[in-house]
Design a protein around this motif. Structure first.
Motif, PDB file in Angstrom:
ATOM      1  N   HIS A  81      46.265  43.082  86.268  1.00  0.00           N
ATOM      2  CA  HIS A  81      47.668  42.865  86.604  1.00  0.00           C
ATOM      3  C   HIS A  81      48.439  42.536  85.335  1.00  0.00           C
ATOM      4  CE1 HIS A  81      51.187  40.540  87.928  1.00  0.00           C
ATOM      5  NE2 HIS A  81      51.202  41.442  88.894  1.00  0.00           N
ATOM      6  N   LYS A  82      49.507  43.288  85.074  1.00  0.00           N
ATOM      7  CA  LYS A  82      50.338  42.999  83.892  1.00  0.00           C
ATOM      8  C   LYS A  82      51.787  42.976  84.354  1.00  0.00           C
ATOM      9  CE  LYS A  82      47.902  43.563  79.746  1.00  0.00           C
ATOM     10  NZ  LYS A  82      46.563  43.640  80.170  1.00  0.00           N
ATOM     11  N   GLU A  83      52.452  41.868  84.044  1.00  0.00           N
ATOM     12  CA  GLU A  83      53.838  41.707  84.519  1.00  0.00           C
ATOM     13  C   GLU A  83      54.817  42.703  83.911  1.00  0.00           C
ATOM     14  OE1 GLU A  83      55.095  37.694  83.999  1.00  0.00           O
ATOM     15  OE2 GLU A  83      53.727  37.014  85.583  1.00  0.00           O
ATOM     16  N   ASP A  84      54.480  43.148  82.679  1.00  0.00           N
ATOM     17  CA  ASP A  84      55.484  43.990  82.007  1.00  0.00           C
ATOM     18  C   ASP A  84      55.341  45.482  82.282  1.00  0.00           C
ATOM     19  OD1 ASP A  84      53.201  44.093  80.554  1.00  0.00           O
ATOM     20  OD2 ASP A  84      54.111  43.674  78.611  1.00  0.00           O
TER      21      ASP A  84
ATOM     22  N   LYS B  71      60.402  46.005  80.334  1.00  0.00           N
ATOM     23  CA  LYS B  71      59.101  46.428  80.876  1.00  0.00           C
ATOM     24  C   LYS B  71      58.587  47.616  80.063  1.00  0.00           C
ATOM     25  CE  LYS B  71      59.495  44.147  84.968  1.00  0.00           C
ATOM     26  NZ  LYS B  71      58.530  43.298  85.618  1.00  0.00           N
TER      27      LYS B  71
ATOM     28  N   TYR C  69      48.544  45.917  90.844  1.00  0.00           N
ATOM     29  CA  TYR C  69      48.519  45.580  89.411  1.00  0.00           C
ATOM     30  C   TYR C  69      49.890  45.588  88.740  1.00  0.00           C
ATOM     31  CZ  TYR C  69      43.752  46.816  90.587  1.00  0.00           C
ATOM     32  OH  TYR C  69      42.543  46.899  91.210  1.00  0.00           O
ATOM     33  N   ALA C  70      50.846  46.294  89.335  1.00  0.00           N
ATOM     34  CA  ALA C  70      52.192  46.358  88.731  1.00  0.00           C
ATOM     35  C   ALA C  70      53.196  45.838  89.746  1.00  0.00           C
ATOM     36  CB  ALA C  70      52.530  47.795  88.351  1.00  0.00           C
ATOM     37  N   ASP C  71      54.067  44.916  89.301  1.00  0.00           N
ATOM     38  CA  ASP C  71      55.024  44.317  90.241  1.00  0.00           C
ATOM     39  C   ASP C  71      56.187  45.256  90.528  1.00  0.00           C
ATOM     40  OD1 ASP C  71      53.497  42.072  90.215  1.00  0.00           O
ATOM     41  OD2 ASP C  71      54.628  41.118  88.585  1.00  0.00           O
ATOM     42  N   THR C  72      56.490  46.101  89.551  1.00  0.00           N
ATOM     43  CA  THR C  72      57.665  46.975  89.716  1.00  0.00           C
ATOM     44  C   THR C  72      57.214  48.406  89.983  1.00  0.00           C
ATOM     45  OG1 THR C  72      58.842  45.562  88.163  1.00  0.00           O
ATOM     46  CG2 THR C  72      59.818  47.727  88.627  1.00  0.00           C
TER      47      THR C  72
END
Ligand code: PA5
Length: 329
Positions: A240-243, A192, A272-275
């Protein structure tokens, strides 16, 4: 690097005894401001000291991370040049300019040209052990020596130094738990782009973590502080960005409006951020909390380097750059 990180509490102890034994002669003029020149792993110590003493030290503290020094450096300045190798060209360039201003000069280094120059010109210097393979692993030496310089020149009391001393016990007690938690955080940050947020009084901790992620883990990363980022960067959160992985460095005694700001930030950014990771400090004061988070962060960066299969010590690209510049004279 894991062995160097594990020796951080021991390094702080050694740094305290070096600092206690150091001789810092009084200046002929009153001191009206402090200026520290230092880059990378040797500059970050000054960021911490600046934050640690800001509620006590009554004269302005500025830090230079380039070739040239500001006009404010003069005969009423305490000017510290900090370079682990003693050979960093920007710090040497600053030193050459400081020399002409009649400032109270103190060198902190393990050797190199800076120590030679200190001896040649009769400036006070504190020589730290030179057998550590990485300047950034020597944060304890550089920040503790700067605190002693300020203390010995009556610019601060011993309070902050005593807090550093107490933080050694905290780190020794917490180290195994920190390592276990840091490993889990590293697993969540793997592959990430980490984005670190904290409050303004602890920006040095965020900068440290960013730099350690860059150098130990060989990854890009950025940081910003609350409340300032609420007035600009927050608007940039639209896609939204997965990384992306956001790390909030928090303290139970953060300003209560900043604590609320972080909660609202989290709610906005989680779209926007999954983590999203929150790390709370332990400790009784700013110094203990900062040392706790530094140590936690250092372990994260080492576990990340293991996950990526990179050598956490090497900084070949920095050496290459310095070498190329060196060829130009
Ligand atoms: O971690 C590193 O190796 C760098 O950030 C160095 O600290 C930086 O290049 C400055 O060198 P020195 O600490 O020797 O002045």
């Amino acid at each position: 690097m894991n062995q160097l990180i594990a020796r951080f509490p021991e390094q702080l102890k050694e740094a305290l005894s070096i600092g206690r034994a150091a001789t810092i002669n009084p200046h002929s003029e009153a001191l009206h401001n402090i200026y520290v020149a230092g880059l990378g792993g040797s500059g970050i110590g000054a960021d911490f000291v600046n934050e640690f003493v800001r509620n006590e030290c009554t004269i302005p503290f500025t830090i230079g991370k380039g070739y040239d020094i500001p006009a404010t450096v003069g005969k009423n300045t305490l000017a510290i040049a900090s370079s682990y190798s003693g050979n960093t060209e920007e710090t040497l360039s600053s030193f050459e300019q400081i020399k002409t201003r009649g400032a109270k000069v103190v060198i902190i280094s393990s050797g190199g040209k800076l120590i030679e120059l200190a001896k040649e010109h009769g400036y006070d210097y504190i020589q730290v052990p030179g057998n550590w393979p990485s300047p950034r692993a020597c944060l304890g030496f550089s920040l503790v020596q700067q605190l002693f310089v300020l203390y010995k020149l009556d610019l601060i009391s011993e309070k902050t130094i005593q807090s550093v001393e107490r933080s050694i016990d905290l780190l020794e007690t917490e180290m195994e738990a920190i390592k276990a938690d840091a490993k889990q955080v590293a697993e969540r940050l793997d592959k990430k782009i980490p984005i670190i947020y904290t409050t303004d009084r602890m920006e040095s901790v965020a900068v440290r973590l960013r730099q350690q992620i860059n150098e130990n883990s060989k990854m890009l990363c950025w940081h910003h502080v609350i409340p300032e980022m609420n007035h600009n960067e927050l608007v940039g959160w639209r896609d939204h960005k997965e990384d992306w992985a956001v790390v909030y460095l928090r303290n139970a005694d953060d300003h209560k409006r900043n604590a609320v700001r972080i909660d609202i930030n989290k709610e906005i950014i989680s779209k926007y951020a999954d983590t999203i990771i929150e790390i709370y400090s332990k400790g009784n004061d700013l110094v203990e909390k900062a040392m706790y988070l530094v140590h936690y962060g250092d372990w994260i960066t080492w576990y990340l380097s293991e996950l990526h299969g990179v050598d956490s010590i090497e900084v070949d690209v920095i050496d290459y750059l310095k070498g190329e510049l060196g060829k130009l004279g």
